[in-house]
Motif scaffolding. Structure first.
Motif, PDB file in Angstrom:
ATOM      1  N   ALA A 200       0.846  -1.195   0.000  1.00 59.29           N
ATOM      2  CA  ALA A 200       0.000   0.000   0.000  1.00 59.29           C
ATOM      3  C   ALA A 200       0.882   1.246   0.000  1.00 59.29           C
ATOM      4  O   ALA A 200       1.983   1.250   0.582  1.00 59.29           O
ATOM      5  CB  ALA A 200      -0.928   0.001   1.207  1.00 59.29           C
ATOM      6  N   TYR A 201       0.362   2.295  -0.617  1.00 59.91           N
ATOM      7  CA  TYR A 201       1.149   3.517  -0.812  1.00 59.91           C
ATOM      8  C   TYR A 201       0.288   4.731  -0.520  1.00 59.91           C
ATOM      9  O   TYR A 201      -0.844   4.842  -0.999  1.00 59.91           O
ATOM     10  CB  TYR A 201       1.670   3.557  -2.255  1.00 59.91           C
ATOM     11  N   TYR A 202       0.854   5.666   0.280  1.00 62.42           N
ATOM     12  CA  TYR A 202       0.151   6.887   0.670  1.00 62.42           C
ATOM     13  C   TYR A 202       1.129   8.056   0.509  1.00 62.42           C
ATOM     14  O   TYR A 202       2.238   8.028   1.062  1.00 62.42           O
ATOM     15  CB  TYR A 202      -0.311   6.768   2.123  1.00 62.42           C
ATOM     16  N   ASP A 203       0.734   9.096  -0.216  1.00 62.98           N
ATOM     17  CA  ASP A 203       1.679  10.128  -0.628  1.00 62.98           C
ATOM     18  C   ASP A 203       1.433  11.521  -0.054  1.00 62.98           C
ATOM     19  O   ASP A 203       2.125  12.470  -0.423  1.00 62.98           O
ATOM     20  CB  ASP A 203       1.684  10.226  -2.150  1.00 62.98           C
ATOM     21  N   ALA A 204       0.461  11.683   0.858  1.00 65.45           N
ATOM     22  CA  ALA A 204       0.077  13.031   1.271  1.00 65.45           C
ATOM     23  C   ALA A 204       1.168  13.767   2.049  1.00 65.45           C
ATOM     24  O   ALA A 204       1.297  14.989   1.949  1.00 65.45           O
ATOM     25  CB  ALA A 204      -1.212  12.994   2.085  1.00 65.45           C
ATOM     26  N   LEU A 205       1.962  13.055   2.849  1.00 64.13           N
ATOM     27  CA  LEU A 205       3.043  13.721   3.575  1.00 64.13           C
ATOM     28  C   LEU A 205       4.030  14.388   2.624  1.00 64.13           C
ATOM     29  O   LEU A 205       4.473  15.521   2.869  1.00 64.13           O
ATOM     30  CB  LEU A 205       3.775  12.715   4.466  1.00 64.13           C
ATOM     31  N   ASP A 206       4.379  13.704   1.571  1.00 58.81           N
ATOM     32  CA  ASP A 206       5.308  14.267   0.593  1.00 58.81           C
ATOM     33  C   ASP A 206       4.688  15.482  -0.095  1.00 58.81           C
ATOM     34  O   ASP A 206       5.355  16.500  -0.300  1.00 58.81           O
ATOM     35  CB  ASP A 206       5.672  13.195  -0.433  1.00 58.81           C
ATOM     36  N   ARG A 207       3.423  15.387  -0.450  1.00 60.40           N
ATOM     37  CA  ARG A 207       2.747  16.507  -1.110  1.00 60.40           C
ATOM     38  C   ARG A 207       2.720  17.743  -0.212  1.00 60.40           C
ATOM     39  O   ARG A 207       2.997  18.860  -0.652  1.00 60.40           O
ATOM     40  CB  ARG A 207       1.312  16.103  -1.469  1.00 60.40           C
ATOM     41  N   VAL A 208       2.366  17.540   1.055  1.00 60.74           N
ATOM     42  CA  VAL A 208       2.300  18.663   1.989  1.00 60.74           C
ATOM     43  C   VAL A 208       3.677  19.276   2.191  1.00 60.74           C
ATOM     44  O   VAL A 208       3.835  20.507   2.236  1.00 60.74           O
ATOM     45  CB  VAL A 208       1.691  18.201   3.329  1.00 60.74           C
ATOM     46  N   ALA A 209       4.693  18.452   2.330  1.00 63.92           N
ATOM     47  CA  ALA A 209       6.046  18.968   2.539  1.00 63.92           C
ATOM     48  C   ALA A 209       6.504  19.806   1.356  1.00 63.92           C
ATOM     49  O   ALA A 209       7.090  20.884   1.530  1.00 63.92           O
ATOM     50  CB  ALA A 209       7.009  17.810   2.784  1.00 63.92           C
ATOM     51  N   HIS A 210       6.259  19.318   0.146  1.00 62.60           N
ATOM     52  CA  HIS A 210       6.650  20.092  -1.033  1.00 62.60           C
ATOM     53  C   HIS A 210       5.914  21.426  -1.089  1.00 62.60           C
ATOM     54  O   HIS A 210       6.478  22.451  -1.479  1.00 62.60           O
ATOM     55  CB  HIS A 210       6.357  19.307  -2.307  1.00 62.60           C
ATOM     56  N   ALA A 211       4.647  21.431  -0.716  1.00 69.09           N
ATOM     57  CA  ALA A 211       3.822  22.628  -0.863  1.00 69.09           C
ATOM     58  C   ALA A 211       4.042  23.642   0.247  1.00 69.09           C
ATOM     59  O   ALA A 211       4.031  24.857  -0.006  1.00 69.09           O
ATOM     60  CB  ALA A 211       2.344  22.235  -0.918  1.00 69.09           C
ATOM     61  N   THR A 212       4.242  23.160   1.488  1.00 69.35           N
ATOM     62  CA  THR A 212       4.263  24.087   2.626  1.00 69.35           C
ATOM     63  C   THR A 212       5.476  23.944   3.526  1.00 69.35           C
ATOM     64  O   THR A 212       5.626  24.717   4.470  1.00 69.35           O
ATOM     65  CB  THR A 212       2.997  23.894   3.493  1.00 69.35           C
ATOM     66  N   GLY A 213       6.336  22.968   3.282  1.00 71.33           N
ATOM     67  CA  GLY A 213       7.481  22.771   4.153  1.00 71.33           C
ATOM     68  C   GLY A 213       7.177  21.814   5.290  1.00 71.33           C
ATOM     69  O   GLY A 213       6.191  21.072   5.268  1.00 71.33           O
ATOM     70  N   LEU A 214       8.017  21.844   6.313  1.00 66.68           N
ATOM     71  CA  LEU A 214       7.932  20.903   7.424  1.00 66.68           C
ATOM     72  C   LEU A 214       7.352  21.540   8.681  1.00 66.68           C
ATOM     73  O   LEU A 214       7.679  21.135   9.791  1.00 66.68           O
ATOM     74  CB  LEU A 214       9.316  20.309   7.714  1.00 66.68           C
ATOM     75  N   GLY A 215       6.473  22.487   8.502  1.00 64.52           N
ATOM     76  CA  GLY A 215       5.883  23.190   9.629  1.00 64.52           C
ATOM     77  C   GLY A 215       4.557  22.617  10.065  1.00 64.52           C
ATOM     78  O   GLY A 215       4.368  21.400  10.130  1.00 64.52           O
ATOM     79  N   GLU A 216       3.602  23.515  10.343  1.00 70.68           N
ATOM     80  CA  GLU A 216       2.336  23.116  10.943  1.00 70.68           C
ATOM     81  C   GLU A 216       1.534  22.174  10.053  1.00 70.68           C
ATOM     82  O   GLU A 216       0.927  21.210  10.543  1.00 70.68           O
ATOM     83  CB  GLU A 216       1.512  24.362  11.269  1.00 70.68           C
ATOM     84  N   HIS A 217       1.502  22.420   8.747  1.00 69.75           N
ATOM     85  CA  HIS A 217       0.728  21.564   7.852  1.00 69.75           C
ATOM     86  C   HIS A 217       1.301  20.147   7.813  1.00 69.75           C
ATOM     87  O   HIS A 217       0.553  19.162   7.792  1.00 69.75           O
ATOM     88  CB  HIS A 217       0.681  22.153   6.441  1.00 69.75           C
ATOM     89  N   TYR A 218       2.616  20.063   7.808  1.00 73.17           N
ATOM     90  CA  TYR A 218       3.252  18.738   7.816  1.00 73.17           C
ATOM     91  C   TYR A 218       2.917  18.007   9.116  1.00 73.17           C
ATOM     92  O   TYR A 218       2.607  16.810   9.117  1.00 73.17           O
ATOM     93  CB  TYR A 218       4.766  18.899   7.661  1.00 73.17           C
ATOM     94  N   ARG A 219       2.963  18.735  10.219  1.00 76.70           N
ATOM     95  CA  ARG A 219       2.644  18.136  11.510  1.00 76.70           C
ATOM     96  C   ARG A 219       1.224  17.587  11.529  1.00 76.70           C
ATOM     97  O   ARG A 219       0.982  16.472  12.005  1.00 76.70           O
ATOM     98  CB  ARG A 219       2.833  19.184  12.612  1.00 76.70           C
ATOM     99  N   HIS A 220       0.279  18.347  10.995  1.00 74.25           N
ATOM    100  CA  HIS A 220      -1.107  17.884  11.002  1.00 74.25           C
ATOM    101  C   HIS A 220      -1.313  16.710  10.044  1.00 74.25           C
ATOM    102  O   HIS A 220      -2.119  15.816  10.319  1.00 74.25           O
ATOM    103  CB  HIS A 220      -2.041  19.047  10.662  1.00 74.25           C
ATOM    104  N   GLU A 221      -0.592  16.707   8.940  1.00 69.91           N
ATOM    105  CA  GLU A 221      -0.704  15.568   8.030  1.00 69.91           C
ATOM    106  C   GLU A 221      -0.076  14.325   8.652  1.00 69.91           C
ATOM    107  O   GLU A 221      -0.572  13.211   8.445  1.00 69.91           O
ATOM    108  CB  GLU A 221      -0.053  15.888   6.686  1.00 69.91           C
ATOM    109  N   LEU A 222       0.987  14.494   9.422  1.00 72.25           N
ATOM    110  CA  LEU A 222       1.565  13.346  10.119  1.00 72.25           C
ATOM    111  C   LEU A 222       0.554  12.764  11.101  1.00 72.25           C
ATOM    112  O   LEU A 222       0.453  11.539  11.254  1.00 72.25           O
ATOM    113  CB  LEU A 222       2.847  13.755  10.848  1.00 72.25           C
ATOM    114  N   LEU A 223      -0.212  13.621  11.751  1.00 74.60           N
ATOM    115  CA  LEU A 223      -1.266  13.146  12.643  1.00 74.60           C
ATOM    116  C   LEU A 223      -2.283  12.315  11.873  1.00 74.60           C
ATOM    117  O   LEU A 223      -2.724  11.253  12.330  1.00 74.60           O
ATOM    118  CB  LEU A 223      -1.942  14.351  13.312  1.00 74.60           C
ATOM    119  N   ALA A 224      -2.661  12.781  10.661  1.00 74.91           N
ATOM    120  CA  ALA A 224      -3.606  12.025   9.835  1.00 74.91           C
ATOM    121  C   ALA A 224      -3.004  10.701   9.379  1.00 74.91           C
ATOM    122  O   ALA A 224      -3.688   9.665   9.348  1.00 74.91           O
ATOM    123  CB  ALA A 224      -4.024  12.867   8.634  1.00 74.91           C
ATOM    124  N   ALA A 225      -1.721  10.720   9.015  1.00 74.68           N
ATOM    125  CA  ALA A 225      -1.060   9.481   8.599  1.00 74.68           C
ATOM    126  C   ALA A 225      -0.984   8.495   9.756  1.00 74.68           C
ATOM    127  O   ALA A 225      -1.119   7.275   9.568  1.00 74.68           O
ATOM    128  CB  ALA A 225       0.339   9.792   8.068  1.00 74.68           C
TER     129      ALA A 225
END
Length: 374
Positions: A200-225
């Motif tokens: 299985a493959y899930y790509d949202a963390l990479d997408r968020v990091a490219h778009a917004t960096g490793l800040g708040e959005h990445y943190r919230h996506e990690l919570l979702a992952a």
């Protein structure tokens, strides 16, 4: 000039993405023995799910462990990515069990007879290349070699018809998801019908990091992952195991980029790769001069290597065959500082905030975590 740090090289003899699938299949009784670096919870599993969280480096997870309790409960196993630490090369290495020197997908943008193949889009100089460059002919090694039967792949439905999926997944059985909540449902269905190995493959963390960096959005996506991993764990039947890894980590680069110019670029005829693993293709006989000029100018930011040095130092996992050798540039600029070497011809790269591709620990070290169902 301060001394450059040592690059983190792929551990091709041990816990590297090239060896993960063969080792897991070995744990299921496949042709390769189970490796001693595998998480011990995999031992004795009757079914295994391998979930790849694109863009989750081990350092990024460790720095945010409080928001990822499920992932943090999976142990502290680690593996290395490959070089370059980018999705195209790393995912192909993961599923084929081969290093980039062998399978030939040596980066995000690959030079082919003076043109550039964007591997993820499968476009040659901006044109759809699926007919001109059939993916199965370009990368002909089987996915999941040694598996008992066809391995089902649970991935984003949009990727099913792409050239890159055909190139690295071959004839795998694709089960597309449209929203992440479908991933556990597909995994449960496949395990329920008796498949011994599910990918299985899930790509949202990479997408968020490219778009917004490793800040708040990445943190919230990690919570979702993390919730996704918990949901997959809930559908594991008795005797099954879940293994989670990633293709690469990330570095927050933001606007810190280098535009190559001046005398250094005069002999350069083409640039391939990406900002954190930039290949310079130069006129015959100019490689050593360009490498020295690059070292003099950028040696405090990046590792500078000629093609021969990259191969000799085993960055790619062996000596490429001639067809693959021709895809490499003459000089590689690989930043160890948080910067990127831009190619003005690749306008899409200008919008990236977090990046990967280099040989820093943040990009090369990925988690290798596991859980078993009771």
């Amino acid at each position: 000039m301060s001394r450059a740090p040592e690059p983190v090289l792929p551990d091709f003899a041990g816990a590297c993405l090239t060896n993960v699938v063969p080792a897991l299949l070995g744990a299921l009784g496949g042709p390769s023995p189970a490796a001693d670096w595998l998480p011990p919870t995999v031992t004795g599993a009757r079914q295994i799910v391998l979930l790849v969280l694109d863009g989750l480096g081990a350092e990024q997870l460790a720095e945010r462990s409080a928001v990822a309790p499920t992932l943090s409960s999976g142990g502290s196993g680690l593996a290395t990515s490959v070089a370059p630490s980018t999705t195209a090369a790393a995912m192909t290495s993961l599923v084929t069990g081969l290093p980039p020197a062998v399978h030939g997908i040596v980066g995000y943008r690959i030079a082919l007879d003076g043109q550039l193949l964007n591997v993820l889009r499968w476009q040659l100089d901006g044109r759809d290349a699926r007919r001109l460059l059939p993916p199965a002919r370009f990368q002909h090694f089987d996915a999941f070699p040694g598996a008992a039967g066809v391995v089902p792949v649970v991935s984003r439905a949009d990727y099913a018809a792409t050239g890159f999926s055909a190139a690295h997944l071959g004839r795998s059985e694709l089960h597309g998801w449209h929203v992440p909540s479908s991933i556990p449902l597909e995994v449960r269905r496949l395990l329920g019908r008796g498949d011994p190995f599910v990918y299985a493959y899930y790509d949202a963390l990479d997408r968020v990091a490219h778009a917004t960096g490793l800040g708040e959005h990445y943190r919230h996506e990690l919570l979702a992952a993390d919730r996704l991993v918990a949901d997959v764990l809930e559908v594991l039947p008795p005797g099954a195991a879940l293994v989670v890894t990633a293709d690469h980590g990330q570095v927050d680069v933001g606007p810190r980029v280098e535009v190559l110019e001046g005398d250094l670029m005069e002999p350069v005829v083409l640039m391939s790769g990406e900002g954190r693993f930039r290949w310079l293709h130069v006129r015959p006989g100019a490689a050593q001069d360009v490498a020295q000029a690059a070292e003099d100018t950028y040696g405090d930011l990046a590792w500078v290597r000629t093609r021969d040095q990259v191969i000799e130092e085993q960055w790619l996992g062996g000596e490429p065959v001639p067809a693959v050798m021709d895809r490499l540039g003459d000089v590689a600029l690989v930043p160890f500082e948080p910067t990127a070497f831009m190619d003005p011809a690749d306008t899409g790269e200008l919008r990236l905030v977090a990046r990967h591709g280099s040989l820093t620990a943040a990009e090369m070290t990925v988690p290798l975590l596991a859980w078993s169902a009771p």
